[in-house]
Design a protein around this motif. Structure first.
Motif, PDB file in Angstrom:
ATOM      1  N   LYS A   1     -41.948  64.678 -12.412  1.00 27.30           N
ATOM      2  CA  LYS A   1     -41.620  64.999 -13.805  1.00 27.30           C
ATOM      3  C   LYS A   1     -40.258  65.680 -13.936  1.00 27.30           C
ATOM      4  O   LYS A   1     -39.495  65.369 -14.850  1.00 27.30           O
ATOM      5  CB  LYS A   1     -42.708  65.895 -14.395  1.00 27.30           C
ATOM      6  CG  LYS A   1     -42.484  66.227 -15.844  1.00 27.30           C
ATOM      7  CD  LYS A   1     -43.609  67.080 -16.401  1.00 27.30           C
ATOM      8  CE  LYS A   1     -43.304  67.457 -17.841  1.00 27.30           C
ATOM      9  NZ  LYS A   1     -44.383  68.257 -18.421  1.00 27.30           N
TER      10      LYS A   1
ATOM     11  N   GLU B   1     -37.731  63.766 -16.442  1.00 26.33           N
ATOM     12  CA  GLU B   1     -37.449  64.316 -17.773  1.00 26.33           C
ATOM     13  C   GLU B   1     -35.959  64.276 -18.109  1.00 26.33           C
ATOM     14  O   GLU B   1     -35.589  64.415 -19.274  1.00 26.33           O
ATOM     15  CB  GLU B   1     -38.022  65.722 -17.925  1.00 26.33           C
ATOM     16  CG  GLU B   1     -37.415  66.759 -17.022  1.00 26.33           C
ATOM     17  CD  GLU B   1     -38.200  68.075 -17.024  1.00 26.33           C
ATOM     18  OE1 GLU B   1     -39.251  68.162 -17.693  1.00 26.33           O
ATOM     19  OE2 GLU B   1     -37.755  68.999 -16.340  1.00 26.33           O
TER      20      GLU B   1
ATOM     21  N   GLY C   1     -47.288  53.248 -20.909  1.00 25.12           N
ATOM     22  CA  GLY C   1     -46.488  54.287 -21.552  1.00 25.12           C
ATOM     23  C   GLY C   1     -47.352  55.397 -22.115  1.00 25.12           C
ATOM     24  O   GLY C   1     -47.029  56.583 -21.979  1.00 25.12           O
ATOM     25  N   GLN C   2     -48.456  55.024 -22.753  1.00 26.89           N
ATOM     26  CA  GLN C   2     -49.368  56.035 -23.308  1.00 26.89           C
ATOM     27  C   GLN C   2     -49.959  56.898 -22.208  1.00 26.89           C
ATOM     28  O   GLN C   2     -50.036  58.114 -22.336  1.00 26.89           O
ATOM     29  CB  GLN C   2     -50.491  55.370 -24.110  1.00 26.89           C
ATOM     30  CG  GLN C   2     -50.124  55.096 -25.541  1.00 26.89           C
ATOM     31  CD  GLN C   2     -49.681  56.354 -26.270  1.00 26.89           C
ATOM     32  OE1 GLN C   2     -48.497  56.526 -26.540  1.00 26.89           O
ATOM     33  NE2 GLN C   2     -50.595  57.246 -26.571  1.00 26.89           N
TER      34      GLN C   2
ATOM     35  N   LYS D   1     -47.295  59.280 -20.908  1.00 24.61           N
ATOM     36  CA  LYS D   1     -46.997  60.304 -21.908  1.00 24.61           C
ATOM     37  C   LYS D   1     -48.098  61.371 -21.953  1.00 24.61           C
ATOM     38  O   LYS D   1     -47.819  62.569 -21.964  1.00 24.61           O
ATOM     39  CB  LYS D   1     -46.817  59.645 -23.269  1.00 24.61           C
ATOM     40  CG  LYS D   1     -46.273  60.554 -24.332  1.00 24.61           C
ATOM     41  CD  LYS D   1     -45.984  59.765 -25.600  1.00 24.61           C
ATOM     42  CE  LYS D   1     -45.310  60.669 -26.608  1.00 24.61           C
ATOM     43  NZ  LYS D   1     -44.891  59.932 -27.801  1.00 24.61           N
TER      44      LYS D   1
ATOM     45  N   THR E   1     -48.130  63.463 -18.620  1.00 19.87           N
ATOM     46  CA  THR E   1     -46.946  64.246 -18.244  1.00 19.87           C
ATOM     47  C   THR E   1     -46.267  64.966 -19.398  1.00 19.87           C
ATOM     48  O   THR E   1     -45.509  65.899 -19.178  1.00 19.87           O
ATOM     49  CB  THR E   1     -45.887  63.318 -17.616  1.00 19.87           C
ATOM     50  OG1 THR E   1     -45.438  62.382 -18.616  1.00 19.87           O
ATOM     51  CG2 THR E   1     -46.433  62.586 -16.404  1.00 19.87           C
TER      52      THR E   1
ATOM     53  N   LEU F   1     -43.943  63.545 -20.944  1.00 17.59           N
ATOM     54  CA  LEU F   1     -42.599  62.963 -20.950  1.00 17.59           C
ATOM     55  C   LEU F   1     -42.408  62.083 -22.175  1.00 17.59           C
ATOM     56  O   LEU F   1     -43.345  61.436 -22.643  1.00 17.59           O
ATOM     57  CB  LEU F   1     -42.375  62.120 -19.692  1.00 17.59           C
ATOM     58  CG  LEU F   1     -42.246  62.874 -18.377  1.00 17.59           C
ATOM     59  CD1 LEU F   1     -42.350  61.914 -17.195  1.00 17.59           C
ATOM     60  CD2 LEU F   1     -40.938  63.644 -18.324  1.00 17.59           C
ATOM     61  N   GLU F   2     -41.174  62.038 -22.675  1.00 20.68           N
ATOM     62  CA  GLU F   2     -40.841  61.129 -23.763  1.00 20.68           C
ATOM     63  C   GLU F   2     -40.667  59.737 -23.178  1.00 20.68           C
ATOM     64  O   GLU F   2     -39.897  59.535 -22.244  1.00 20.68           O
ATOM     65  CB  GLU F   2     -39.556  61.576 -24.454  1.00 20.68           C
ATOM     66  CG  GLU F   2     -39.200  60.732 -25.649  1.00 20.68           C
ATOM     67  CD  GLU F   2     -37.959  61.230 -26.362  1.00 20.68           C
ATOM     68  OE1 GLU F   2     -37.226  60.373 -26.878  1.00 20.68           O
ATOM     69  OE2 GLU F   2     -37.726  62.448 -26.381  1.00 20.68           O
ATOM     70  N   VAL F   3     -41.416  58.778 -23.738  1.00 21.36           N
ATOM     71  CA  VAL F   3     -41.385  57.400 -23.261  1.00 21.36           C
ATOM     72  C   VAL F   3     -41.177  56.486 -24.459  1.00 21.36           C
ATOM     73  O   VAL F   3     -41.894  56.581 -25.451  1.00 21.36           O
ATOM     74  CB  VAL F   3     -42.706  57.034 -22.547  1.00 21.36           C
ATOM     75  CG1 VAL F   3     -42.678  55.586 -22.079  1.00 21.36           C
ATOM     76  CG2 VAL F   3     -42.978  57.969 -21.374  1.00 21.36           C
TER      77      VAL F   3
END
Length: 152
Positions: free
Chosen positions: A34, A38, A49-50, A53, A56, A58-60
């Motif tokens: 991460k 990031e 992606g979901q 996200k 983590t 994290l922006e995906v």
């Protein structure tokens, strides 16, 4: 075919893809890395992606599900030189109804000479490379003559 040099930016544009039984493995791998991820720009197909996200934070940037066209969206981004790395955790022992899409995605990544990791070990090597946070010049096919209607 001529080759030309292109530059991967300091902030890499990374596509994350995983087959169904590899999604949790990819989400866990993303959690482990991460702190590096990031600082990158992440794209991912549908459910993958979901999962990343949620696991983590994290922006995906979401794309379509792989079988619904997400693999082709990633392939197009590779051909447009707007992706630098493909992390694709696929299961070589599982038969896939969209196997031609998988082969096409790996082929286009090879054509455009981007870094590819297909399992956690190769992804660990790739993400821990000192090149991950620096600009990196690499060679890609030069299709300018073809695009202009000339053959060489």
């Amino acid at each position: 075919m001529k080759l030309t040099e292109t530059l991967a930016p300091t902030q890499k544009r990374i596509a994350l893809v995983a087959h169904d039984n590899m999604k949790e493995t990819l989400a866990s791998w993303c959690q482990k890395h991460k702190s590096v991820l990031e600082n990158q720009c992440l794209f991912a197909t549908g459910t993958t992606g979901q999962r990343v996200k949620v696991a983590t934070g994290l922006e995906v940037i979401p794309l379509l599900s792989g079988p619904m066209g997400g693999d082709q969206q990633i392939g197009a981004k590779i051909a447009e030189q707007s992706l630098d790395i493909l992390i694709f955790f696929w299961d070589p022992l599982e038969s896939m109804p969209h196997d031609p899409d998988v082969k096409a995605l790996l082929r286009i990544a090879a054509v455009w000479n981007i870094a590819v990791a297909c399992n956690p070990t190769s992804a660990d090597y790739l993400i821990s490379s000192p090149l991950i946070n620096t600009e990196y010049a690499y060679r890609v096919p030069d299709y300018s003559a073809y695009a202009a209607g000339r053959s060489e």
